[in-house]
Motif scaffolding. Structure first.
Motif, PDB file in Angstrom:
ATOM      1  N   CYS A 129       7.567  -1.128   2.085  1.00 28.00           N
ATOM      2  CA  CYS A 129       6.218  -0.570   2.190  1.00 28.00           C
ATOM      3  C   CYS A 129       5.875  -0.250   3.641  1.00 28.00           C
ATOM      4  O   CYS A 129       5.228   0.765   3.922  1.00 28.00           O
ATOM      5  CB  CYS A 129       5.186  -1.552   1.630  1.00 28.00           C
ATOM      6  SG  CYS A 129       5.209  -1.660  -0.158  1.00 28.00           S
ATOM      7  N   LEU A 130       6.313  -1.096   4.571  1.00 29.70           N
ATOM      8  CA  LEU A 130       6.056  -0.816   5.990  1.00 29.70           C
ATOM      9  C   LEU A 130       6.760   0.472   6.401  1.00 29.70           C
ATOM     10  O   LEU A 130       6.209   1.265   7.167  1.00 29.70           O
ATOM     11  CB  LEU A 130       6.557  -1.975   6.868  1.00 29.70           C
ATOM     12  CG  LEU A 130       5.680  -3.229   6.916  1.00 29.70           C
ATOM     13  CD1 LEU A 130       6.366  -4.349   7.689  1.00 29.70           C
ATOM     14  CD2 LEU A 130       4.327  -2.934   7.531  1.00 29.70           C
ATOM     15  N   ARG A 173       4.852   3.710   7.752  1.00 25.32           N
ATOM     16  CA  ARG A 173       5.272   4.368   9.002  1.00 25.32           C
ATOM     17  C   ARG A 173       5.525   5.845   8.739  1.00 25.32           C
ATOM     18  O   ARG A 173       5.119   6.708   9.510  1.00 25.32           O
ATOM     19  CB  ARG A 173       6.553   3.699   9.491  1.00 25.32           C
ATOM     20  CG  ARG A 173       7.258   4.417  10.617  1.00 25.32           C
ATOM     21  CD  ARG A 173       6.972   3.803  11.904  1.00 25.32           C
ATOM     22  NE  ARG A 173       6.094   4.627  12.687  1.00 25.32           N
ATOM     23  CZ  ARG A 173       5.865   4.438  13.971  1.00 25.32           C
ATOM     24  NH1 ARG A 173       6.466   3.459  14.581  1.00 25.32           N
ATOM     25  NH2 ARG A 173       5.053   5.192  14.634  1.00 25.32           N
ATOM     26  N   ILE A 200       0.882  -3.304   0.063  1.00 31.05           N
ATOM     27  CA  ILE A 200       1.341  -4.287   1.050  1.00 31.05           C
ATOM     28  C   ILE A 200       0.364  -5.439   1.131  1.00 31.05           C
ATOM     29  O   ILE A 200       0.755  -6.609   1.185  1.00 31.05           O
ATOM     30  CB  ILE A 200       1.481  -3.659   2.445  1.00 31.05           C
ATOM     31  CG1 ILE A 200       2.718  -2.793   2.510  1.00 31.05           C
ATOM     32  CG2 ILE A 200       1.607  -4.743   3.497  1.00 31.05           C
ATOM     33  CD1 ILE A 200       2.926  -2.200   3.875  1.00 31.05           C
ATOM     34  N   GLY A 230       6.430  -3.256  13.546  1.00 31.06           N
ATOM     35  CA  GLY A 230       5.711  -3.819  12.403  1.00 31.06           C
ATOM     36  C   GLY A 230       6.476  -4.970  11.777  1.00 31.06           C
ATOM     37  O   GLY A 230       5.908  -6.003  11.413  1.00 31.06           O
ATOM     38  N   PHE A 254       5.211  -8.835  11.687  1.00 25.52           N
ATOM     39  CA  PHE A 254       5.106  -9.542  10.410  1.00 25.52           C
ATOM     40  C   PHE A 254       5.944 -10.815  10.440  1.00 25.52           C
ATOM     41  O   PHE A 254       5.483 -11.885  10.008  1.00 25.52           O
ATOM     42  CB  PHE A 254       5.589  -8.624   9.272  1.00 25.52           C
ATOM     43  CG  PHE A 254       5.710  -9.337   7.944  1.00 25.52           C
ATOM     44  CD1 PHE A 254       6.948  -9.775   7.494  1.00 25.52           C
ATOM     45  CD2 PHE A 254       4.600  -9.583   7.174  1.00 25.52           C
ATOM     46  CE1 PHE A 254       7.062 -10.443   6.280  1.00 25.52           C
ATOM     47  CE2 PHE A 254       4.705 -10.246   5.962  1.00 25.52           C
ATOM     48  CZ  PHE A 254       5.945 -10.673   5.518  1.00 25.52           C
TER      49      PHE A 254
END
Lengths: 237, 351
Positions: free
Chosen positions: B35-36, B40, B240, B329, B333
């Motif tokens: 998902c990141l 992006r 997310i 990211g 995280f």
């Protein structure tokens, strides 16, 4: 040998544990439950003490307070002449490691490590550097306890009697002054029970202070002093 | 901290319960990482849309350039030919030239911008073919830094490559820019007599359209690829957020359960003289290591998914495609997650 709640009846020079007006109180549903209420008691080096009493009488609580695992609610506890209230947590931890050896009910061996590693655990905690040399001497210890060849076994591969011996070895690894054993023979047959009590007696005669909590009637044959606890209060026998 | 005791604690990672935790955590963290990557991608895509010249260009049916220039959002108005590129082959590379109608459009990376007549700037990563870009040739980009100070020629005119521009976020693959005056020299005939305007920002297109309509000027939009992919902007962050909440809840319960399951070990360590602080540190290391194993496996799986899915994302880009792994990211995280686990562990041990 008598223990009088109001009088110190033992030689003061050997006293290493002194409890005075010690209470342990728990809060249960907003009520106070007094688990332990001791006037005066002391323990000496070189003696084998047996603490007996019914379940819930406060035997294990007394042992845990002596062993600095639990804190008392009130009273004075002197260990090696020093008031434990003046010790910080690290000092207490240090004393537990170097001066006190525990033998737990059900032995509490770690199933994920071998017998020899279970024995070594307190030594690792002591952060002494010569643990490899120490491991060699432990093989000798296994021999003395008649369980040669079991060093590299995991606890699940040991019999109950062998587990008891490993547990006792673990308690002795740092050569403590005090050995505290909570029902060390609860699951053992007569022969193994006898072996454990004989070992404890031997260490007491060598100058250690051995305090054993036991339901077994056999303990009275080995104990120098028998202490009875009922509802948190010590009587004597 | 005692190394031997730490090894003893970490040895317990092989426990079957921990394997289950690693598997569950790996699945959830992989979803977060994917998902990141998508988030992006959508950010890059939106950035490309707002910058892309084609997305900011309108063909207008008037020759009143002054009226067009009077709108505050119109940064260029001219004849329609400036919309078209001039392509030619040079040394087996296809070069596409366009006039630089918006001086703020490109960021020079190497060399310098257009200063002298005959200067040309090319994309930092040039796709030296005619479009369309497809999965069979997307790897054949050229690093044009190697072309600096070299010349290209269509046989009539020679241009000097004086700089490269950053085309990563611009949906530009093969457009080299020259000045308007140089472009006028080339034999470009517009297909019609219309005009064209370039708007300062993709967001202002509707405002300019309203202006044109109110002045009775017809127009045609050259390229509009934004709205139908709006879901890409909203859905991944929403997913997310939900996934992260689920992960946090699972980790919380797992850590609590793990500490409870390790009560015996903690009790033994305490009884044999290990300090509370050290015990807390051991278990923070223990849980952090479990977490790191999950994260490393998740990262590998995410990269594999990314490589498999990338070719299918070409339709979202008109000419170009640069999908980037959001390394920052992922690092943020990971650090936050380890910190969270450490705090929970400390809480339960002290309790």
């Amino acid at each position: 040998m008598n223990i009088d709640n109001n009088r110190d009846g033992v030689c003061m020079n050997n006293k290493i544990i002194e409890l005075e007006n010690v209470k342990k109180i728990y809060k249960v549903d907003n009520n106070d439950f007094i688990a332990l209420n001791i006037n005066n008691i002391s323990f000496e080096k070189g003696k084998f003490y047996a603490i007996i009493g019914h379940s819930g009488s406060g035997k294990s609580t007394l042992l845990q307070i002596i062993g600095l695992i639990k804190d008392k609610t009130n009273g004075t506890y002197k260990l090696f002449g020093k008031n434990v209230d003046e010790m910080n947590n690290n000092e207490k931890a240090n004393i537990r490691n170097k001066n006190i050896g525990f033998m737990f009910q059900d032995f509490y061996l770690d199933e994920d490590i071998k017998a020899i590693e279970n024995v070594m655990l307190p030594y690792y905690i002591s952060q002494k550097k010569d643990y490899k040399e120490k491991q060699k001497s432990i093989y000798q210890m296994f021999n003395e306890f008649n369980i040669t060849g079991k060093e590299l076994n995991y606890p699940k591969c040991l019999s109950t009697g062998e587990k008891a011996r490993v547990s006792l070895m673990r308690a002795l690894i740092n050569n403590p002054d005090i050995i505290l054993a909570d029902e060390p023979t609860g699951n053992l047959d007569k022969d193994n029970e006898k072996m454990i009590f004989e070992k404890l007696k031997k260490y007491a005669s060598e100058g250690k202070c051995v305090i054993v909590v036991s339901h077994s009637s056999e303990v009275s044959e080995y104990a120098d002093v028998i202490i009875r606890i009922e509802k948190g209060i010590i009587t004597y026998e | 901290m005692n190394n031997n005791v730490l090894k003893y604690i970490l040895n317990k990672i092989k426990n079957r319960n921990n394997i289950t935790f690693i598997i569950i955590n790996t699945i959830l963290i992989t979803i977060v990482f994917v998902c990141l990557i998508i988030v992006r991608f959508t950010l890059d895509y939106n950035s490309a849309l707002s910058k892309n010249l084609l997305g900011r260009t309108l063909v207008v049916y008037t020759d009143n350039l002054d009226l067009l220039r009077s709108n505050e959002h119109v940064i260029f108005a001219g004849v329609d030919k400036y919309r078209f590129s001039y392509g030619f082959n040079f040394n087996n590379n296809y070069i596409s030239l366009m006039p630089l109608t918006d001086n703020n459009y490109i960021n020079i990376v190497d060399g310098h911008g257009l200063i002298n007549p005959g200067d040309v700037v090319c994309p930092k990563r040039l796709y030296p073919y005619e479009y369309p870009l497809d999965e069979s040739n997307f790897k054949e980009f050229v690093n044009t830094k190697d072309w600096l100070n070299k010349s290209i020629s269509n046989g009539t005119y020679t241009f000097n490559i004086v700089g490269t521009y950053n085309n990563i976020l611009m949906d530009e693959a093969n457009i080299c820019y020259i000045s308007i005056s140089d472009f006028d020299k080339l034999d470009i005939t517009s297909y019609n007599n219309n005009s064209m305007i370039i708007i300062d920002n993709h967001k202002n297109i509707n405002s300019v359209k309203s202006f044109l309509t109110s002045n009775n000027i017809g127009y045609t939009e050259e390229f509009n690829a934004g709205d139908e992919y709006l879901y890409l902007v909203t859905i991944p962050p929403f997913i997310i957020s939900i996934i992260v909440i689920i992960i946090l809840a699972i980790s919380f319960n797992f850590s609590k359960k793990s500490i409870n399951n390790n009560n015996k070990t903690i009790g033994i360590l305490r009884a044999y003289g290990e300090s509370n602080n050290n015990i807390t540190k051991y278990y923070i290391c223990y849980h952090s290591l479990l977490l790191l194993i999950s994260i490393i496996i998740s990262l590998i799986i995410s990269i594999i998914i990314y490589e498999l899915v990338k070719p299918y994302l070409y339709e979202f880009y008109y000419y170009n495609l640069f999908i980037r792994i959001p390394i920052l990211g992922i690092i943020i995280f990971t650090l936050l997650y380890i910190l969270y686990i450490s705090l929970i562990t400390k809480h339960f041990i002290n309790k």
